[in-house]
Design an enzyme around this catalytic site. Structure first.
Site, PDB file in Angstrom:
ATOM      1  N   GLU A 212       0.774  35.182  21.077  1.00 56.97           N
ATOM      2  CA  GLU A 212      -0.173  34.582  22.018  1.00 56.97           C
ATOM      3  C   GLU A 212      -0.019  35.127  23.442  1.00 56.97           C
ATOM      4  OE1 GLU A 212       0.307  30.320  21.856  1.00 56.97           O
ATOM      5  OE2 GLU A 212       2.480  30.446  21.756  1.00 56.97           O
TER       6      GLU A 212
ATOM      7  N   ARG B  38      -7.692  28.387  29.928  1.00 56.89           N
ATOM      8  CA  ARG B  38      -8.348  27.733  28.805  1.00 56.89           C
ATOM      9  C   ARG B  38      -8.821  26.313  29.130  1.00 56.89           C
ATOM     10  NH1 ARG B  38      -3.245  26.934  24.584  1.00 56.89           N
ATOM     11  NH2 ARG B  38      -4.209  25.067  23.789  1.00 56.89           N
TER      12      ARG B  38
ATOM     13  N   ARG C 152       2.564  21.160  15.402  1.00 59.64           N
ATOM     14  CA  ARG C 152       2.941  21.182  16.830  1.00 59.64           C
ATOM     15  C   ARG C 152       3.977  20.085  17.065  1.00 59.64           C
ATOM     16  NH1 ARG C 152      -3.091  22.052  17.568  1.00 59.64           N
ATOM     17  NH2 ARG C 152      -3.317  23.881  18.889  1.00 59.64           N
TER      18      ARG C 152
ATOM     19  N   ARG D 127       6.438  24.518  14.362  1.00 55.41           N
ATOM     20  CA  ARG D 127       6.608  25.296  15.579  1.00 55.41           C
ATOM     21  C   ARG D 127       7.599  24.561  16.478  1.00 55.41           C
ATOM     22  NH1 ARG D 127       1.582  26.366  19.435  1.00 55.41           N
ATOM     23  NH2 ARG D 127       1.861  24.179  19.940  1.00 55.41           N
TER      24      ARG D 127
ATOM     25  N   HIS E 286      -3.219  16.796  25.960  1.00 55.78           N
ATOM     26  CA  HIS E 286      -2.514  16.114  24.878  1.00 55.78           C
ATOM     27  C   HIS E 286      -3.350  15.000  24.290  1.00 55.78           C
ATOM     28  CE1 HIS E 286      -1.052  15.328  28.850  1.00 55.78           C
ATOM     29  NE2 HIS E 286      -0.458  14.208  28.540  1.00 55.78           N
TER      30      HIS E 286
ATOM     31  N   ASP F 247      -4.168  30.560  23.437  1.00 56.18           N
ATOM     32  CA  ASP F 247      -3.439  31.127  24.561  1.00 56.18           C
ATOM     33  C   ASP F 247      -3.697  32.624  24.694  1.00 56.18           C
ATOM     34  OD1 ASP F 247      -2.099  29.108  26.005  1.00 56.18           O
ATOM     35  OD2 ASP F 247      -0.811  28.765  24.269  1.00 56.18           O
TER      36      ASP F 247
ATOM     37  N   CYS G 174      -3.879  30.603  14.027  1.00 56.61           N
ATOM     38  CA  CYS G 174      -3.911  29.132  14.051  1.00 56.61           C
ATOM     39  C   CYS G 174      -4.549  28.560  15.312  1.00 56.61           C
ATOM     40  CB  CYS G 174      -2.506  28.561  13.855  1.00 56.61           C
ATOM     41  SG  CYS G 174      -1.341  29.062  15.138  1.00 56.61           S
TER      42      CYS G 174
HETATM   43  C1  PEP Z   1      -2.744  28.635  20.513  1.00 56.57           C
HETATM   44  O1  PEP Z   1      -2.328  28.911  21.643  1.00 56.57           O
HETATM   45  O2  PEP Z   1      -3.713  29.195  19.982  1.00 56.57           O
HETATM   46  C2  PEP Z   1      -2.100  27.577  19.720  1.00 56.57           C
HETATM   47  C3  PEP Z   1      -2.406  27.389  18.462  1.00 56.57           C
HETATM   48  O3  PEP Z   1      -1.179  26.808  20.323  1.00 56.57           O
HETATM   49  P1  PEP Z   1      -1.496  25.655  21.380  1.00 56.57           P
HETATM   50  O4  PEP Z   1      -2.976  25.377  21.360  1.00 56.57           O
HETATM   51  O5  PEP Z   1      -0.695  24.481  20.946  1.00 56.57           O
HETATM   52  O6  PEP Z   1      -1.023  26.250  22.654  1.00 56.57           O
HETATM   53 MG    MG Z   2      -0.396  28.317  22.312  1.00 58.32          MG
END
Ligand code: PEP
Ligand code: MG
Length: 764
Positions: A620, A654, A485, A521, A378, A644, A691
């Site tokens: 995802e 990740r 987000r 989202r 975060h 994801d 995204c």
């Molecule tokens: C993703 O998973 O690619 C995404 C855009 O969402 P986040 O990075 O917030 O999990």
């Molecule tokens: Mg994600």
């Protein structure tokens, strides 16, 4: 109640003995004479008072090795001729781990390193303690005896306190060589490597997020006065912790509730307080007592097998630092916001929450360096949103930096240069100038649509998460917000934002976007995104756990409140809502039903509605790749969350650099999967965007357009570089090239695609 490791049965050290040593040390230091003769007297005194046959002082050299500087009992001819390499022998180990080593029979210890010139073969029992000053190890103080025996806790404590006072005296009395290690490590430059979490290059000056407290007054003649100072400071400390716990303003303070609970437990711990008082009784000032007990408890807790206690070391250190600040500075509290920042601040923190970062004046913030890795996503997202270059997991960086030191943070490679040399500064200044030139060029493209050489329109949108991000919408030339987000708002809030507060925020975002589309989202909490005020059960695999829409469908009140807030905020405007972590079409049906019900409620109440509501999903989770024909007809749009999708696709965390770099997003298998999404979108007439972070990297974006994407959402700073690339590319030729490279197979199409881009003259 859990028992802290310092609540053991404890025999207080014989105060008179320690007081005598401390007094004698002071006298010796104040006597005229050269440094060596004073060190010789010191070891003689300590040996005598501790009834040891040997007492030696080893000091650290520039290369981290240890040099025998003075001894009573070993061969004097070995002084300045015996060296222990970094980590070598028991002495080296003591310095390296900064913990006491107490061995009844040192010579049978596997780490023992025998030095014939010292004549130490006749001594069996061995006790070594680090000579510590403000966390830096200056050297090692040892005592040895012929008879094999384990030294008592009391002996260890006396020697530790002696070493601490010795450290201060060595440095302040300027004994030659004594502060060599510190001076050296403070003078020379260092390159420390970490893990990049926000790209870019920052040149600036260090600001310590929590300045180190250097205790300079160590001994005191009036233990009663010191005890009183300590008691007053502890009362103030307890009040601060209680206030933080009670105020409900935890997120602003950036501390999680259980950490504060641990603080409260330590602050009220009798064992801790008793030890502090005993240290004062032995002749230390209140602040020296805190440091002394902190050193000892740190060592004790690090020896615990139970990981709970090892994790608590940091809490205890923070608490001790707070107490030290109360004792040494009149106006201790001071948040980041009050700090005098240089115009080019590089904040150096042991660890940091998103809210702490937001406390800093953004106009002065250039970079962020975090010592501890993990769980920082975060902060990473906020750092990226603020355009602050950031590197995490930079081991032992704090001990190498002083406030005000020049620092360069390379957010592309993860390197941090502390006190860089002239050539490094020159090289980086050139890079920064080059980037600034590029930025100017990107700014000139802001009003220009991204159209390929063969006339394909590519929509470039930006990712956001805080109302402040809206300024980037205009500056970057993004066509809208492809991913908002919403959890960021929840992560920086003190408590769960209520519906009306959420409505306010979403309304501010919609108004700020001035008609450009925004895709909100719904809450994507779980995995590495935690809310400090929300208790969640520990999960073995949080990324595979209760997160995203799974939580939304189980806690419908949460989802309902959020959807209602969005619907209200979007009165008279278009609303695009997207749900994260969808694994099967049934979840889409369930979430959509909740949304429809909320629309119905608003309608019944006669509250103003959005002009249009569009409902979409994140793609995802790989299972959805095999259910696109069922899932896509249920929605108005979809967006691939490649961050994801990539981790689930390759089963590669990740957030774990050991495996996350093992597979390439440009792997033929992954691109084939992405292509299947754009093809299904086309077939079923559902717009599909992407995204994830990869959309913002020019070569990856080229591959994505080649795989059929026409809408990409990325960090605002990436829009310029990607647009430059798009303007120079030919979509049809790229699609053909990508298809051919995918068919060829292999680990990645990266090299082949880069060669294609070069042959086409595409700027990457
Ligand atoms: C993703 O998973 O690619 C995404 C855009 O969402 P986040 O990075 O917030 O999990
Ligand atoms: Mg994600």
């Amino acid at each position: 109640m859990i028992k802290a490791p310092f609540q053991d049965e404890h025999v207080p050290p014989t105060e008179p003995g320690l007081r005598i040593i401390l007094r004698r040390l002071r006298e010796i230091i104040e006597e005229p004479g050269d440094g060596q003769s004073r060190l010789d007297k010191i070891v003689r005194q300590i040996a005598g008072l501790m009834v040891a046959e040997v007492c030696s002082i080893y000091l650290k050299r520039q290369d981290g090795s240890l040099e025998l500087f003075a001894t009573e009992g070993l061969n004097v001819t070995a002084v300045h001729r015996t060296f222990m390499k970094r980590g070598e022998g028991l002495v080296g180990r003591c310095a390296e781990m900064a913990v006491p080593i107490n061995e009844p029979d040192a010579q049978s210890h596997p780490a023992f390193s025998y030095r014939p010139e010292t004549g130490e073969e006749i001594y069996h029992s061995f006790l070594a303690v680090p000579i510590l000053r403000s966390g830096d190890v200056l050297g090692v103080l040892t005592v040895q005896n012929k008879t094999p025996r384990e030294y008592s806790d009391e002996d260890v404590e006396i020697l530790q306190t002696t070493a601490m006072v010795l450290a201060e005296q060595l440095v302040s009395a300027g004994i030659p060589g004594a502060n060599m290690a510190i001076e050296f490590s403070r003078r020379v430059g260092h390159v420390v490597r970490g893990q990049s979490i926000s790209d870019g290059i920052a040149l600036g000056h260090a600001v310590l997020h929590q300045p180190r407290v250097v205790v300079t007054r160590l001994t005191a003649d009036d233990p009663n006065a010191e005890s009183l100072r300590l008691e007053t400071a502890i009362t103030e400390l307890k009040a601060t912790v209680d206030e933080m716990l009670g105020s409900g303003d935890l997120a602003r303070e950036g501390e999680h509730k259980d950490i504060l609970e641990a603080y409260r437990m330590f602050a009220n711990d009798r064992g801790w307080q008793r030890r502090l008082k005993e240290a004062i009784q032995s002749g230390l000032t209140a602040e020296a007592a805190v440091e002394r007990v902190q050193n000892e408890t740190r060592a004790r807790m690090l020896r615990q097998r139970d990981p709970y206690w090892r994790d608590r070391v940091r809490d205890l250190e923070d608490l001790s630092d707070r107490l030290l600040r109360i004792l040494t500075t009149p106006n201790a509290g001071g948040s980041a916001a009050d700090k005098q920042l240089p115009h080019d601040a590089i904040v150096i923190a042991r660890n940091m929450g998103a809210a702490d970062l937001l406390d800093y004046d953004r106009t002065r913030l250039r970079g962020l360096v975090i010592e501890e890795g993990g769980g920082q996503s975060h902060v990473a997202i906020v750092a990226r949103a603020l355009g602050v270059v950031a590197v995490t997991d930079v081991r032992r960086v704090i001990e190498r930096i002083d406030a005000g030191d020049p620092v360069i943070v390379d957010g592309n490679t993860g390197e941090v240069f502390v006190r860089p040399t002239g050539d490094v500064i020159q090289a980086y200044s050139d890079k920064v100038r080059f980037r600034a030139r590029q930025q100017r060029q990107y700014r000139s493209l802001v009003g220009r649509p991204a159209i390929t050489a063969d006339g394909e329109r590519i929509a470039l949108q930006m990712n956001a998460g805080l109302p402040d991000d809206l300024i980037h919408l205009e500056q970057s030339g993004a066509e809208g917000i492809g991913l908002f987000r919403t959890e960021l708002q929840f992560m920086v809030a003190a408590t769960f934002p209520r519906g009306d507060r959420q409505t306010q925020v979403y309304r501010a975002v919609i108004e700020g976007a001035e008609g450009k589309p925004i895709t909100f989202r719904t809450l994507d909490i779980g995995g590495d995104k935690v809310l400090p005020y929300m208790r969640q059960h520990a999960e073995d695999n949080p990324a595979l756990g209760w997160r995203g829409i799974r939580m939304g469908l189980d806690r419908t009140a949460l989802l309902r409140t959020q959807l209602r807030s969005m619907l209200r905020a979007a009165e008279g405007a278009d609303l695009r809502v997207m749900i994260p972590m969808v694994s099967e079409p049934e979840e889409i049906i369930a979430a959509r039903a909740i949304l429809n019900r909320e629309i119905e409620v608003l309608r019944r109440r006669g509250v103003g509605e959005p002009t249009r509501v569009q409902f979409g999903i994140m793609i995802e989770v790989p299972s959805l790749l095999f259910a696109l024909d069922q899932a896509l007809p249920l929605v108005d749009f979809a967006s691939v969350g490649s961050n994801d999708l990539m981790q689930y696709f390759f089963a590669s965390d990740r957030g774990n650099p050991k495996v996350s770099s093992r597979f390439d997003v440009l792997a033929p298998s992954f691109l084939r999967a992405l292509k299947s999404v754009t093809e299904a979108g086309k077939r079923l007439g559902v717009p599909v965007a992407l995204c994830g972070e990869i959309g913002g990297r020019p070569l990856e974006a080229l591959a994505l357009i080649g795989a059929g994407f026409r809408t990409l959402s990325m960090a605002p700073a990436s829009i310029g570089p990607v647009k430059t690339m798009v303007l120079g590319m030919h979509a049809a030729r790229t699609e053909a090239a990508v298809a051919e490279l995918i068919n060829k197979g292999g680990h990645s199409i990266r090299d082949g695609l880069a060669a294609f881009a070069a042959s086409e003259g595409i700027e990457i």
